[in-house]
Design a protein around this motif. Structure first.
Motif, PDB file in Angstrom:
ATOM      1  N   ILE A  44      12.015   4.117   0.376  1.00  0.00           N
ATOM      2  CA  ILE A  44      12.466   2.758   0.090  1.00  0.00           C
ATOM      3  C   ILE A  44      13.974   2.681   0.293  1.00  0.00           C
ATOM      4  O   ILE A  44      14.722   3.542  -0.166  1.00  0.00           O
ATOM      5  CB  ILE A  44      12.070   2.330  -1.335  1.00  0.00           C
ATOM      6  CG1 ILE A  44      10.547   2.242  -1.433  1.00  0.00           C
ATOM      7  CG2 ILE A  44      12.723   0.999  -1.719  1.00  0.00           C
ATOM      8  CD1 ILE A  44      10.030   1.971  -2.824  1.00  0.00           C
ATOM      9  N   TYR A  45      14.386   1.635   1.010  1.00  0.00           N
ATOM     10  CA  TYR A  45      15.811   1.497   1.319  1.00  0.00           C
ATOM     11  C   TYR A  45      16.636   1.320   0.046  1.00  0.00           C
ATOM     12  O   TYR A  45      16.269   0.567  -0.847  1.00  0.00           O
ATOM     13  CB  TYR A  45      16.079   0.299   2.253  1.00  0.00           C
ATOM     14  CG  TYR A  45      17.569   0.156   2.474  1.00  0.00           C
ATOM     15  CD1 TYR A  45      18.205   0.954   3.401  1.00  0.00           C
ATOM     16  CD2 TYR A  45      18.335  -0.697   1.690  1.00  0.00           C
ATOM     17  CE1 TYR A  45      19.576   0.888   3.561  1.00  0.00           C
ATOM     18  CE2 TYR A  45      19.708  -0.764   1.837  1.00  0.00           C
ATOM     19  CZ  TYR A  45      20.320   0.037   2.778  1.00  0.00           C
ATOM     20  OH  TYR A  45      21.678  -0.012   2.923  1.00  0.00           O
ATOM     21  N   LEU A  76       2.036 -11.335   9.918  1.00  0.00           N
ATOM     22  CA  LEU A  76       2.571 -10.911   8.628  1.00  0.00           C
ATOM     23  C   LEU A  76       1.568 -11.082   7.491  1.00  0.00           C
ATOM     24  O   LEU A  76       0.987 -12.149   7.327  1.00  0.00           O
ATOM     25  CB  LEU A  76       3.828 -11.722   8.297  1.00  0.00           C
ATOM     26  CG  LEU A  76       5.016 -11.480   9.214  1.00  0.00           C
ATOM     27  CD1 LEU A  76       6.110 -12.497   8.938  1.00  0.00           C
ATOM     28  CD2 LEU A  76       5.539 -10.063   9.070  1.00  0.00           C
ATOM     29  N   ALA A  77       1.426 -10.034   6.712  1.00  0.00           N
ATOM     30  CA  ALA A  77       0.674 -10.125   5.460  1.00  0.00           C
ATOM     31  C   ALA A  77       1.552 -10.852   4.447  1.00  0.00           C
ATOM     32  O   ALA A  77       2.776 -10.711   4.468  1.00  0.00           O
ATOM     33  CB  ALA A  77       0.337  -8.734   4.949  1.00  0.00           C
ATOM     34  N   GLU A  78       0.921 -11.636   3.597  1.00  0.00           N
ATOM     35  CA  GLU A  78       1.665 -12.332   2.541  1.00  0.00           C
ATOM     36  C   GLU A  78       1.339 -11.696   1.199  1.00  0.00           C
ATOM     37  O   GLU A  78       0.191 -11.696   0.776  1.00  0.00           O
ATOM     38  CB  GLU A  78       1.305 -13.818   2.525  1.00  0.00           C
ATOM     39  CG  GLU A  78       2.116 -14.591   1.499  1.00  0.00           C
ATOM     40  CD  GLU A  78       1.864 -16.084   1.567  1.00  0.00           C
ATOM     41  OE1 GLU A  78       2.323 -16.712   2.545  1.00  0.00           O
ATOM     42  OE2 GLU A  78       1.190 -16.604   0.665  1.00  0.00           O
ATOM     43  N   HIS A  79       2.352 -11.125   0.586  1.00  0.00           N
ATOM     44  CA  HIS A  79       2.218 -10.527  -0.746  1.00  0.00           C
ATOM     45  C   HIS A  79       3.091 -11.322  -1.709  1.00  0.00           C
ATOM     46  O   HIS A  79       4.313 -11.328  -1.560  1.00  0.00           O
ATOM     47  CB  HIS A  79       2.671  -9.061  -0.733  1.00  0.00           C
ATOM     48  CG  HIS A  79       1.754  -8.163   0.036  1.00  0.00           C
ATOM     49  ND1 HIS A  79       1.819  -6.807  -0.061  1.00  0.00           N
ATOM     50  CD2 HIS A  79       0.737  -8.419   0.904  1.00  0.00           C
ATOM     51  CE1 HIS A  79       0.895  -6.263   0.705  1.00  0.00           C
ATOM     52  NE2 HIS A  79       0.232  -7.225   1.312  1.00  0.00           N
ATOM     53  N   ALA A  86       5.826  -2.743   2.673  1.00  0.00           N
ATOM     54  CA  ALA A  86       5.843  -1.835   3.820  1.00  0.00           C
ATOM     55  C   ALA A  86       6.635  -2.435   4.983  1.00  0.00           C
ATOM     56  O   ALA A  86       7.474  -1.766   5.597  1.00  0.00           O
ATOM     57  CB  ALA A  86       4.421  -1.511   4.252  1.00  0.00           C
ATOM     58  N   PHE A  87       6.365  -3.693   5.287  1.00  0.00           N
ATOM     59  CA  PHE A  87       7.085  -4.361   6.371  1.00  0.00           C
ATOM     60  C   PHE A  87       8.557  -4.546   6.020  1.00  0.00           C
ATOM     61  O   PHE A  87       9.444  -4.244   6.827  1.00  0.00           O
ATOM     62  CB  PHE A  87       6.444  -5.717   6.685  1.00  0.00           C
ATOM     63  CG  PHE A  87       7.258  -6.514   7.660  1.00  0.00           C
ATOM     64  CD1 PHE A  87       7.259  -6.195   9.003  1.00  0.00           C
ATOM     65  CD2 PHE A  87       8.055  -7.563   7.223  1.00  0.00           C
ATOM     66  CE1 PHE A  87       8.040  -6.911   9.903  1.00  0.00           C
ATOM     67  CE2 PHE A  87       8.824  -8.284   8.116  1.00  0.00           C
ATOM     68  CZ  PHE A  87       8.823  -7.958   9.458  1.00  0.00           C
ATOM     69  N   LYS A  88       8.820  -5.040   4.826  1.00  0.00           N
ATOM     70  CA  LYS A  88      10.200  -5.317   4.419  1.00  0.00           C
ATOM     71  C   LYS A  88      11.056  -4.063   4.445  1.00  0.00           C
ATOM     72  O   LYS A  88      12.224  -4.102   4.835  1.00  0.00           O
ATOM     73  CB  LYS A  88      10.214  -5.957   3.022  1.00  0.00           C
ATOM     74  CG  LYS A  88      11.595  -6.321   2.500  1.00  0.00           C
ATOM     75  CD  LYS A  88      12.229  -7.440   3.282  1.00  0.00           C
ATOM     76  CE  LYS A  88      13.444  -8.049   2.612  1.00  0.00           C
ATOM     77  NZ  LYS A  88      14.604  -7.190   2.536  1.00  0.00           N
ATOM     78  N   ASN A  89      10.494  -2.933   4.055  1.00  0.00           N
ATOM     79  CA  ASN A  89      11.256  -1.692   4.059  1.00  0.00           C
ATOM     80  C   ASN A  89      11.653  -1.277   5.480  1.00  0.00           C
ATOM     81  O   ASN A  89      12.796  -0.884   5.721  1.00  0.00           O
ATOM     82  CB  ASN A  89      10.463  -0.580   3.373  1.00  0.00           C
ATOM     83  CG  ASN A  89      11.313   0.618   3.075  1.00  0.00           C
ATOM     84  OD1 ASN A  89      12.377   0.512   2.478  1.00  0.00           O
ATOM     85  ND2 ASN A  89      10.855   1.778   3.507  1.00  0.00           N
ATOM     86  N   VAL A  94      15.772  -0.913   9.755  1.00  0.00           N
ATOM     87  CA  VAL A  94      16.153  -1.248  11.136  1.00  0.00           C
ATOM     88  C   VAL A  94      17.388  -2.139  11.148  1.00  0.00           C
ATOM     89  O   VAL A  94      18.275  -1.990  11.994  1.00  0.00           O
ATOM     90  CB  VAL A  94      14.970  -1.880  11.899  1.00  0.00           C
ATOM     91  CG1 VAL A  94      15.416  -2.446  13.245  1.00  0.00           C
ATOM     92  CG2 VAL A  94      13.851  -0.861  12.087  1.00  0.00           C
ATOM     93  N   SER A  95      17.484  -3.036  10.177  1.00  0.00           N
ATOM     94  CA  SER A  95      18.648  -3.935  10.128  1.00  0.00           C
ATOM     95  C   SER A  95      19.954  -3.191   9.840  1.00  0.00           C
ATOM     96  O   SER A  95      21.027  -3.737  10.053  1.00  0.00           O
ATOM     97  CB  SER A  95      18.425  -5.030   9.074  1.00  0.00           C
ATOM     98  OG  SER A  95      18.586  -4.500   7.764  1.00  0.00           O
TER      99      SER A  95
END
Length: 178
Positions: A44-45, A76-79, A86-89, A94-95
């Motif tokens: 996790i970032y 995109l999955a919506e949580h 997982a996607f946000k990390n 990458v950002s």
């Protein structure tokens, strides 16, 4: 043309992976690579971790996949109304790569599927507003509500209106490259 397709989910049975895989079939005359976020799992970032250890190689590998592509298909999955962790990390790591925007200036066909009536509307709205700041050009968006009633593994999208909408939007995306 090279197309990179992925779901913003790490679920082994992701409905968004099923949707993006089906959507990729509308681009079959091109080279399409479908990747799984599980192959890019990182710690996790957090800022301290980046200072201590640097950016993980997997973030560079993910960015390279983007850079090698001409078009991104993302479902995109919506949580809880937003991106999956997982996607946000991956997005966060990458950002952090110096001198790049996360999506590398690439055109994006953005999608979401959900079991409910809103079809991932909140995550689509968040991504449509945010992604352009990080180097994405959103060409089209597509939402598939009531996924379990509107999709089959064998036949894809069952709802004729939604199938026609996805097909038309895929054609619009392809016109961008002509």
């Amino acid at each position: 043309m090279k197309i990179l397709a992925f779901a913003g989910s790490n679920s082994e049975v992701s409905i968004n992976k099923k949707l993006v895989t089906f959507a990729a079939s509308f681009f079959s005359e091109y080279e399409v690579e479908i990747i799984d976020l599980n192959h890019f799992e990182m710690p996790i970032y957090k800022n301290e971790r980046e200072i201590e250890s640097g950016i993980p190689q997997l973030a560079f590998d993910f960015a390279e996949k983007i850079d090698e592509s001409d078009l991104l298909l993302i479902s995109l999955a919506e949580h809880n109304g937003s991106y999956s962790t997982a996607f946000k990390n991956i997005y966060d790591w990458v950002s952090r790569i110096k001198g790049r925007k996360a999506y590398g200036g690439k055109p994006v066909f953005l999608m979401a599927a959900a079991p409910g009536r809103r079809g991932g509307a909140s995550v689509l709205a968040a991504a449509t507003a945010r992604f352009p700041f990080d180097g994405a050009t959103i060409l089209e968006t597509f939402s598939l509500p009531f996924f379990n009633e509107n999709f089959s593994e064998k036949d894809g999208i069952l709802n004729e209106e939604k199938r026609a909408e996805l097909q038309a939007k895929s054609a619009t995306v392809l016109q961008h490259f002509q």
